[in-house]
Enzyme design. Structure first.
Site, mmCIF file in Angstrom:
data_model
loop_
_atom_site.group_PDB
_atom_site.id
_atom_site.type_symbol
_atom_site.label_atom_id
_atom_site.label_comp_id
_atom_site.label_asym_id
_atom_site.label_seq_id
_atom_site.Cartn_x
_atom_site.Cartn_y
_atom_site.Cartn_z
ATOM 1 N N LYS A 1 0.881 4.064 -2.973
ATOM 2 C CA LYS A 1 0.475 5.448 -2.740
ATOM 3 C C LYS A 1 1.642 6.422 -2.935
ATOM 4 C CE LYS A 1 -3.877 4.734 -1.953
ATOM 5 N NZ LYS A 1 -4.921 5.267 -2.857
ATOM 6 N N TYR B 1 0.836 -1.204 0.000
ATOM 7 C CA TYR B 1 0.000 0.000 0.000
ATOM 8 C C TYR B 1 0.871 1.254 0.000
ATOM 9 C CZ TYR B 1 -3.804 3.158 1.345
ATOM 10 O OH TYR B 1 -4.730 4.173 1.385
#
Length: 251
Positions: free
Chosen positions: A160, A156
């Site tokens: 991002k 993640y």
């Protein structure tokens, strides 16, 4: 000045708009005057009701955004809906929590494919149309982990961080075409993605203690930032990653 924030007559595609941040953004854009195309795997009946109660039209497009297969279908559906595409909000995303030593290739690929690969190709498809009409707004949903590493979410964090970099890169190429590419980096919000953190009393207390605003964010807290980046008020804003985090990064 208020006219600068109006979206009357515009069409916005919002991915992952069935709940949480995506729903709040879709409703905010509708309240500003935009018609909404919601794309995702799950029905968005609640979002439809909220958008239509604001007096705007709503279309749900079923699309599994874990792959790029439905990208053109989503864009075509939006164009067929109102004949134009003015705003794309890349909100759909997933998170898989595990110690870095235990992350599987399957989980890594699932997160990067949804959060980054599909985001790019949706942006590319939308930008092709926006460039022809000479205007458009693309809003990516980044994260505090576009700036920080986080804990137990390496895929993640990687996705991002890449979303932030991609936002800069696309802004560099598309600003001259009349397309604004920017991102919002939400802090710790009360959504499905943070349920595990909020259920962990010790972790939740530690997070809350660091937020200067003294509370978790509500999805509605993103409304102003989303409308700003979608509207004429941001016409000379390109390539920013705007934190909406209760002051977390300032701490």
């Amino acid at each position: 000045m208020s006219n600068m924030f109006k979206l009357d007559g515009q069409t916005a595609v919002v991915t992952g708009a069935n709940t949480g941040l995506g729903q709040a953004i879709a409703v905010a854009l509708a309240q500003a005057g935009a018609d909404i195309v919601a794309a995702g795997r799950s029905a968005a009946d609640d979002t439809r009701a909220l958008v239509e109660s604001a007096g705007r039209r709503f279309l749900f497009v079923e699309a599994d955004l874990s792959s790029t297969a439905p990208v053109q279908h989503v864009i075509d559906a939006a164009l067929n809906f109102q004949g134009r595409l003015d705003i794309l909000v890349n909100n759909a995303g997933i998170i898989r929590r595990a110690d870095a030593l235990d992350v599987t290739e399957e989980d890594w690929d699932a997160v990067l494919d949804t959060n980054l690969k599909t985001l790019f190709f949706l942006s590319q498809a939308a930008a092709g149309h926006m460039a022809r009409q000479g205007a458009g707004k693309i809003i990516n949903i980044a994260s505090l982990l576009s700036f920080q590493g986080g804990i137990r979410v390496p895929a993640y964090a990687a996705s991002k961080s890449a979303v932030a970099g991609l936002t800069h890169a696309l802004a560099n190429e598309w600003a001259a075409k009349g397309i604004n590419v920017n991102a919002i980096a939400p802090g710790y919000f009360e959504t499905n993605n943070t349920q595990a953190l909020r259920d962990d009393a010790q972790r939740s207390e530690a997070i809350l203690a660091r937020i200067p605003a003294g509370r978790w964010g509500s999805p509605a807290d993103l409304a102003g930032a989303a409308v700003f980046l979608a509207s004429r008020a941001s016409d000379y804003v390109h390539g920013i990653v705007l934190p909406v985090d209760g002051g977390w990064l300032a701490r």
